[in-house]
Design an enzyme around this catalytic site. Structure first.
Site, PDB file in Angstrom:
ATOM      1  N   ASN A   1     -87.848 -44.570  39.954  1.00  0.00           N
ATOM      2  CA  ASN A   1     -87.593 -44.161  38.568  1.00  0.00           C
ATOM      3  C   ASN A   1     -86.312 -43.342  38.393  1.00  0.00           C
ATOM      4  O   ASN A   1     -85.620 -43.469  37.395  1.00  0.00           O
ATOM      5  CB  ASN A   1     -88.807 -43.449  37.976  1.00  0.00           C
ATOM      6  CG  ASN A   1     -89.258 -42.275  38.795  1.00  0.00           C
ATOM      7  OD1 ASN A   1     -88.790 -42.080  39.921  1.00  0.00           O
ATOM      8  ND2 ASN A   1     -90.141 -41.480  38.261  1.00  0.00           N
TER       9      ASN A   1
ATOM     10  N   CYS B   1     -92.129 -38.664  36.235  1.00  0.00           N
ATOM     11  CA  CYS B   1     -93.330 -37.952  36.708  1.00  0.00           C
ATOM     12  C   CYS B   1     -93.713 -36.839  35.738  1.00  0.00           C
ATOM     13  O   CYS B   1     -94.876 -36.571  35.509  1.00  0.00           O
ATOM     14  CB  CYS B   1     -93.082 -37.394  38.100  1.00  0.00           C
ATOM     15  SG  CYS B   1     -91.579 -36.418  38.179  1.00  0.00           S
TER      16      CYS B   1
HETATM   17  P1  NAD Z   1     -94.968 -45.461  45.151  1.00  0.00           P
HETATM   18  O1  NAD Z   1     -95.832 -44.413  45.722  1.00  0.00           O
HETATM   19  O2  NAD Z   1     -95.501 -46.830  45.016  1.00  0.00           O
HETATM   20  O3  NAD Z   1     -93.626 -45.602  45.987  1.00  0.00           O
HETATM   21  C1  NAD Z   1     -92.821 -44.500  46.311  1.00  0.00           C
HETATM   22  C2  NAD Z   1     -92.075 -44.799  47.590  1.00  0.00           C
HETATM   23  O4  NAD Z   1     -93.029 -44.899  48.654  1.00  0.00           O
HETATM   24  C3  NAD Z   1     -91.303 -46.111  47.589  1.00  0.00           C
HETATM   25  O5  NAD Z   1     -90.096 -45.939  48.313  1.00  0.00           O
HETATM   26  C4  NAD Z   1     -92.225 -47.048  48.331  1.00  0.00           C
HETATM   27  O6  NAD Z   1     -91.548 -48.115  48.953  1.00  0.00           O
HETATM   28  C5  NAD Z   1     -92.819 -46.114  49.367  1.00  0.00           C
HETATM   29  N1  NAD Z   1     -94.115 -46.535  49.919  1.00  0.00           N
HETATM   30  C6  NAD Z   1     -95.050 -47.346  49.364  1.00  0.00           C
HETATM   31  N2  NAD Z   1     -96.107 -47.499  50.205  1.00  0.00           N
HETATM   32  C7  NAD Z   1     -95.831 -46.757  51.302  1.00  0.00           C
HETATM   33  C8  NAD Z   1     -96.547 -46.474  52.502  1.00  0.00           C
HETATM   34  N3  NAD Z   1     -97.750 -46.993  52.749  1.00  0.00           N
HETATM   35  N4  NAD Z   1     -95.981 -45.626  53.405  1.00  0.00           N
HETATM   36  C9  NAD Z   1     -94.775 -45.064  53.161  1.00  0.00           C
HETATM   37  N5  NAD Z   1     -94.046 -45.309  52.041  1.00  0.00           N
HETATM   38  C10 NAD Z   1     -94.570 -46.135  51.121  1.00  0.00           C
HETATM   39  O7  NAD Z   1     -94.486 -44.870  43.766  1.00  0.00           O
HETATM   40  P2  NAD Z   1     -93.562 -45.559  42.714  1.00  0.00           P
HETATM   41  O8  NAD Z   1     -94.380 -46.561  41.980  1.00  0.00           O
HETATM   42  O9  NAD Z   1     -92.280 -45.977  43.318  1.00  0.00           O
HETATM   43  O10 NAD Z   1     -93.217 -44.308  41.761  1.00  0.00           O
HETATM   44  C11 NAD Z   1     -94.048 -43.940  40.740  1.00  0.00           C
HETATM   45  C12 NAD Z   1     -94.833 -42.702  41.105  1.00  0.00           C
HETATM   46  O11 NAD Z   1     -93.975 -41.669  41.578  1.00  0.00           O
HETATM   47  C13 NAD Z   1     -95.517 -42.105  39.897  1.00  0.00           C
HETATM   48  O12 NAD Z   1     -96.827 -41.724  40.238  1.00  0.00           O
HETATM   49  C14 NAD Z   1     -94.662 -40.890  39.571  1.00  0.00           C
HETATM   50  O13 NAD Z   1     -95.313 -39.885  38.860  1.00  0.00           O
HETATM   51  C15 NAD Z   1     -94.239 -40.445  40.913  1.00  0.00           C
HETATM   52  N6  NAD Z   1     -93.025 -39.622  40.832  1.00  0.00           N
HETATM   53  C16 NAD Z   1     -93.121 -38.280  41.089  1.00  0.00           C
HETATM   54  C17 NAD Z   1     -91.993 -37.465  40.972  1.00  0.00           C
HETATM   55  C18 NAD Z   1     -92.067 -35.986  41.246  1.00  0.00           C
HETATM   56  O14 NAD Z   1     -91.026 -35.390  41.477  1.00  0.00           O
HETATM   57  N7  NAD Z   1     -93.213 -35.367  41.236  1.00  0.00           N
HETATM   58  C19 NAD Z   1     -90.782 -38.030  40.626  1.00  0.00           C
HETATM   59  C20 NAD Z   1     -90.718 -39.397  40.391  1.00  0.00           C
HETATM   60  C21 NAD Z   1     -91.863 -40.188  40.515  1.00  0.00           C
END
Ligand code: NAD
Length: 485
Positions: free
Chosen positions: A156, A288
């Site tokens: 995002n 987020c």
């Molecule tokens: P996601 O958890 O699907 O993916 C995040 C990252 O993790 C990606 O790079 C993905 O490839 C990787 N990933 C996926 N499965 C994995 C695994 N099993 N092991 C290690 N890495 C893995 O999240 P998303 O859909 O990309 O992002 C959306 C989410 O992120 C929302 O819940 C949002 O609220 C959160 N978010 C939080 C913040 C914050 O600062 N708190 C900021 C941005 C997004």
């Protein structure tokens, strides 16, 4: 700007070089504005993560580790200046890759440069302490880097989250391995090239592209990693924390949110309402810290809903490059998820109060979900408690301050909140009572503020990034006890 008439093949960045360009196969990069494939990424896995971690370790034990804090800071400051020089190119890349409106992408790139300016200038101001332990002894608490840090980032805000995470880690002296999200790798890759141009030694910053279950999982469970910074969904956060726990590796988890925006009857609505709308429309609600719930004191509920409805209906929705109020959702998969969650909310009793329209000339193949205002859902419904991660605002009335706080705290999340009231006592009572990592009074900055410590309570995660605190997280303390008589 990328040439979209032919497919561009990108590679990982490992040990200062672009490697394994995805000439044949790999991961398709799709423009969410029209659904067209315009680039390809390599699909890295355990072998590429091994190479990246090895390169990072060599840099940490070699040229990068030998740099003074001042030298590290100067490189990061040069990097910041180069980001600003390439700001327009980077903003267009971010806009194409994620779909976000161009103005927002430009703001994200400026913020990314600011992260490296902030942490570059902080690098030589991060002192340890001395401890008055015993006569004849001097005790030093030295702040030392973890070593090799892993950074798993979401789609995002690929450039901003890269900046906030890698900026603090490099300033503190760590060498980094980054796994960007498969839906948004392009700006992190270009940023890493600029970092090399700024003088960052080979291996100090490596980027491995790939799927979460492959490259991401390999990084989370790697025995050569000393700290992991993860930003993403709570479910993946749990998997990453479990994998890291096998190696006793510390983790920072920046997870999701369901942030309340609380409007009391004495709120200045002229100031509050544009901010309330922007907080959910920004980045098509894929933030987020999106303000996804608006809690409204009952006496002003009809007026506020009428004014919000007018604002939602007037929003412009189209390709990010045309700079509308709201761009497309990042991918077909995410659009399906948002649509299903909204359909479930409607089946559960929620009502659509207003929805924007897609611009007539927006391409048919794009992933558009025009911003929507809903009400009528129960405070314990999924609409009230689950993160939708789309431009969907759910409204709930309340009768008094106690109910406002109960509703604000009534989800598993605790990332951010805003409270709008002129009453000074109420401002502070709410700030103390609301369970969130950041509480804004009479203003709101979803994800903003490089200088402001950021992170969650409850299911929104633990650890803090941004601000000086963000750099402290990337160090540990080594205590030196010297007996000299
Ligand atoms: P996601 O958890 O699907 O993916 C995040 C990252 O993790 C990606 O790079 C993905 O490839 C990787 N990933 C996926 N499965 C994995 C695994 N099993 N092991 C290690 N890495 C893995 O999240 P998303 O859909 O990309 O992002 C959306 C989410 O992120 C929302 O819940 C949002 O609220 C959160 N978010 C939080 C913040 C914050 O600062 N708190 C900021 C941005 C997004």
């Amino acid at each position: 700007m990328l040439d979209r008439t032919s497919i561009t093949a990108f590679g990982h960045i490992i040990n200062g070089k672009v490697v394994d360009r995805a000439e044949n196969g790999g991961i398709d990069v799709v423009d969410p504005a029209d659904g067209r494939v315009f680039a390809r990424l390599p699909r890295g896995g355990a072998a590429e993560v091994d190479r990246a971690v090895e390169a990072a370790r060599a840099a940490f034990e070699g040229e990068w580790g030998a740099k003074s804090a001042l030298e590290r800071g100067r490189i990061l400051m040069r990097f910041s200046a180069l980001i600003l020089e390439h700001a327009e190119e980077l903003a267009e890349l971010e806009c194409l890759d994620t779909g976000k409106p161009l103005t927002q992408a430009r703001n994200d790139i400026t913020a990314t440069a600011r992260y490296f300016e902030y942490y570059g200038s902080a690098a030589d101001k991060h002192h340890g302490e001395t401890i008055p332990y015993s006569k004849g002894m001097t005790v030093l608490a030295l702040r030392v880097p973890h070593g090799v840090t892993g950074h798993i980032i979401p789609w995002n805000y690929p450039s901003q989250i890269f900046g906030r995470s890698v900026g603090g880690a490099l300033a503190a002296g760590n060498a980094c391995v980054v796994k960007p999200a498969e839906d948004a790798c392009l700006t992190p890759l270009r940023l890493a090239e600029l970092a090399l141009e700024a003088g960052l030694p080979a291996g100090a910053l490596n980027i491995v592209c790939g799927l979460g279950m492959e490259a991401g999982a390999a990084l989370a469970g790697h025995t050569g990693i000393n700290h992991i910074s993860f930003t993403g969904s709570p479910q993946t956060g749990t998997a990453v924390a479990k994998a890291a726990a096998e190696n006793h590796v510390p983790v920072t988890l920046e997870l999701g949110g369901k942030s309340p925006q609380v409007l009391f009857a004495d709120a200045n609505l002229d100031e509050a309402l544009p901010v309330v709308v922007n907080a959910i429309v920004q980045n098509a609600g894929q933030t987020c810290a999106a303000g996804s719930r608006v809690l409204i004191e009952r006496s002003i509920y009809p007026e506020v809903m009428k004014r919000l409805a007018e604002r939602f209906a007037a929003l412009k929705v189209g390709p990010g490059i045309d700079d509308p109020d709201c761009g497309p959702i990042v991918s077909a998969r995410q659009l399906r998820r948002v649509t299903e969650l909204v359909e479930a909310a409607l089946a559960d009793g929620a009502r659509v109060v207003a929805q924007a329209q897609k611009n007539a000339d927006a391409p048919d193949g794009g992933y558009y979900f025009p911003p929507m205002l809903l009400d009528g859902a129960a405070p314990d419904s999924r609409l009230a408690c689950d993160e939708i991660f789309g431009p969907v605002l759910a409204a709930f009335p309340f009768d008094d301050e106690a109910e406002a706080i109960r509703l604000a705290n009534g989800t598993p999340y605790g990332l951010t909140a805003s409270v709008w009231t002129q009453d000074g006592g109420r401002q502070m009572r709410c700030a103390h009572a609301i369970e969130a990592g950041q509480v804004f009074i009479n203003n709101y900055g979803a994800g903003g503020g490089i200088e402001l410590p950021f992170g969650g309570m409850k299911r929104s995660g633990y650890g803090r990034e941004k601000a000086f605190e963000g750099m402290v997280s990337f160090t540990t303390i080594k205590t030196v006890v010297l007996k000299h008589g």
